[in-house]
Design a protein around this motif. Structure first.
Motif, mmCIF file in Angstrom:
data_model
loop_
_atom_site.group_PDB
_atom_site.id
_atom_site.type_symbol
_atom_site.label_atom_id
_atom_site.label_comp_id
_atom_site.label_asym_id
_atom_site.label_seq_id
_atom_site.Cartn_x
_atom_site.Cartn_y
_atom_site.Cartn_z
ATOM 1 N N ARG A 1 0.842 -1.191 0.000
ATOM 2 C CA ARG A 1 0.000 0.000 0.000
ATOM 3 C C ARG A 1 0.875 1.237 0.000
ATOM 4 O O ARG A 1 2.093 1.156 0.119
ATOM 5 C CB ARG A 1 -0.900 0.005 1.232
ATOM 6 C CG ARG A 1 -0.133 -0.063 2.546
ATOM 7 C CD ARG A 1 -1.099 -0.299 3.666
ATOM 8 N NE ARG A 1 -0.400 -0.389 4.946
ATOM 9 C CZ ARG A 1 -0.879 0.116 6.052
ATOM 10 N NH1 ARG A 1 -2.015 0.756 6.038
ATOM 11 N NH2 ARG A 1 -0.229 -0.041 7.178
ATOM 12 N N ASP B 1 -0.128 6.025 3.740
ATOM 13 C CA ASP B 1 -1.181 5.474 4.590
ATOM 14 C C ASP B 1 -0.590 4.927 5.883
ATOM 15 O O ASP B 1 -1.106 5.177 6.976
ATOM 16 C CB ASP B 1 -1.923 4.357 3.854
ATOM 17 C CG ASP B 1 -2.730 4.879 2.673
ATOM 18 O OD1 ASP B 1 -3.052 6.077 2.674
ATOM 19 O OD2 ASP B 1 -3.017 4.091 1.765
ATOM 20 N N GLU C 1 -1.007 6.163 9.904
ATOM 21 C CA GLU C 1 -1.378 5.242 10.989
ATOM 22 C C GLU C 1 -0.332 5.237 12.098
ATOM 23 O O GLU C 1 -0.674 5.181 13.290
ATOM 24 C CB GLU C 1 -1.573 3.839 10.422
ATOM 25 C CG GLU C 1 -2.785 3.742 9.506
ATOM 26 C CD GLU C 1 -2.732 2.546 8.586
ATOM 27 O OE1 GLU C 1 -1.922 1.628 8.849
ATOM 28 O OE2 GLU C 1 -3.486 2.514 7.601
ATOM 29 N N HIS D 1 -6.223 -1.221 13.957
ATOM 30 C CA HIS D 1 -6.562 -0.671 12.647
ATOM 31 C C HIS D 1 -5.364 -0.748 11.706
ATOM 32 O O HIS D 1 -5.504 -1.082 10.514
ATOM 33 C CB HIS D 1 -7.024 0.781 12.790
ATOM 34 C CG HIS D 1 -7.150 1.489 11.470
ATOM 35 N ND1 HIS D 1 -8.165 1.223 10.576
ATOM 36 C CD2 HIS D 1 -6.359 2.436 10.880
ATOM 37 C CE1 HIS D 1 -8.006 1.973 9.488
ATOM 38 N NE2 HIS D 1 -6.928 2.714 9.659
ATOM 39 N N HIS D 2 -4.198 -0.455 12.219
ATOM 40 C CA HIS D 2 -2.966 -0.468 11.436
ATOM 41 C C HIS D 2 -2.749 -1.834 10.790
ATOM 42 O O HIS D 2 -2.467 -1.931 9.582
ATOM 43 C CB HIS D 2 -1.803 -0.106 12.367
ATOM 44 C CG HIS D 2 -0.463 -0.095 11.712
ATOM 45 N ND1 HIS D 2 -0.173 0.664 10.600
ATOM 46 C CD2 HIS D 2 0.687 -0.755 12.022
ATOM 47 C CE1 HIS D 2 1.096 0.487 10.252
ATOM 48 N NE2 HIS D 2 1.637 -0.371 11.103
ATOM 49 N N ALA E 1 -5.694 -2.925 8.270
ATOM 50 C CA ALA E 1 -5.527 -2.238 6.991
ATOM 51 C C ALA E 1 -4.428 -2.923 6.190
ATOM 52 O O ALA E 1 -4.512 -3.052 4.962
ATOM 53 C CB ALA E 1 -5.182 -0.761 7.220
ATOM 54 N N GLU F 1 -5.824 -6.118 4.381
ATOM 55 C CA GLU F 1 -6.522 -5.840 3.130
ATOM 56 C C GLU F 1 -5.536 -5.502 2.014
ATOM 57 O O GLU F 1 -5.675 -5.980 0.884
ATOM 58 C CB GLU F 1 -7.493 -4.678 3.328
ATOM 59 C CG GLU F 1 -8.627 -4.975 4.310
ATOM 60 C CD GLU F 1 -9.519 -3.770 4.541
ATOM 61 O OE1 GLU F 1 -9.282 -2.729 3.877
ATOM 62 O OE2 GLU F 1 -10.442 -3.859 5.366
#
Length: 229
Positions: free
Chosen positions: A175, A179, A183, A205-206, A209, A212
């Motif tokens: 990614r 991003d 984070e 969350h880090h 993400a 994904e």
């Protein structure tokens, strides 16, 4: 001639063990699909390719069994374990939950000097000019938080969970670096505010993400082509 006492100390970089070299290469070949799901891994042939005996290759294969990407079948040999998208999701979920717990504790235990070091490492990731520089800073950033949890058990499990996916797949390749940088800053802010709940949420969350993004990256590489998902 007099000794030069002002000469700077030499920095010596020790080579990785042959077992580690073999582990890294087998892992790389699996995720690059050079070794596909179900393929047999020949330790003699691989050892010859890597310029080592089959002994460290066999040791590497045994260690990779613990990572869940290689299977040893009696009297048949070592085989690549099929890895599904759900496997990747589960892997990151475990990382997220345990790392989140570590961050929760770290919010209360990190010293001011450790927080300052995390700030320096966040800067280093944002200004890195090579993937290696970024990976090293990211590794140190997370290690510092994990150790601040003061739980040898969690540290051991996180070290094990952190190795199966090749270095760079998550932060650098999967990614946009921006991003991950955002984070990291959100996580650092939660740690600085001494908010355990916010630190846990930010860390979870880090990693989710990252799950994904890693799946998207593997899909783009054709990792699951001709394989069930």
């Amino acid at each position: 001639m007099a000794d030069d006492d002002t000469a700077p100390p030499r920095t010596v970089t020790l080579p990785a063990s042959l077992k580690q070299v073999a582990m890294d290469e087998i892992r790389r070949r699996i995720f690059a699909r050079e070794l596909k799901a179900g393929a047999r891994i020949d330790p003699d042939a691989l050892g010859a390719e890597l310029g080592m005996s089959k002994i460290p290759v066999r040791e590497a294969l045994s260690a990779l069994v613990g990572e869940g990407i290689v299977e040893l079948i009696p009297r048949r040999g070592a085989f690549v374990v099929p890895l599904s998208k759900r496997d990747v999701e589960d892997h990151y979920w475990m990382l997220a939950v345990i790392s989140g717990r570590a961050a929760e504790r770290a919010a209360e235990t990190l010293s001011e000097s450790a927080l300052a070091e995390l700030e320096t490492l966040a800067d280093a990731m944002e200004h890195a000019t090579t993937e290696r520089q970024r990976d090293q800073a990211a590794f140190r950033f997370h290690s510092l938080i994990n150790h601040a949890a003061q739980s040898p058990r969690m540290t051991t499990v996180l070290r094990m969970l952190g190795t199966p996916l090749p270095l760079g797949l998550y932060e650098s390749h999967a990614r946009l670096a921006a991003d991950a940088d955002t984070e990291h800053r959100e996580l650092l802010a939660a740690l600085r505010s001494r908010s355990p709940a916010a630190a846990r949420r930010a860390m979870e969350h880090h990693f989710m993400a990252g799950a994904e993004a890693s799946i998207r990256a593997l899909e783009a590489q054709g990792f699951w082509d001709e394989s069930p998902s």
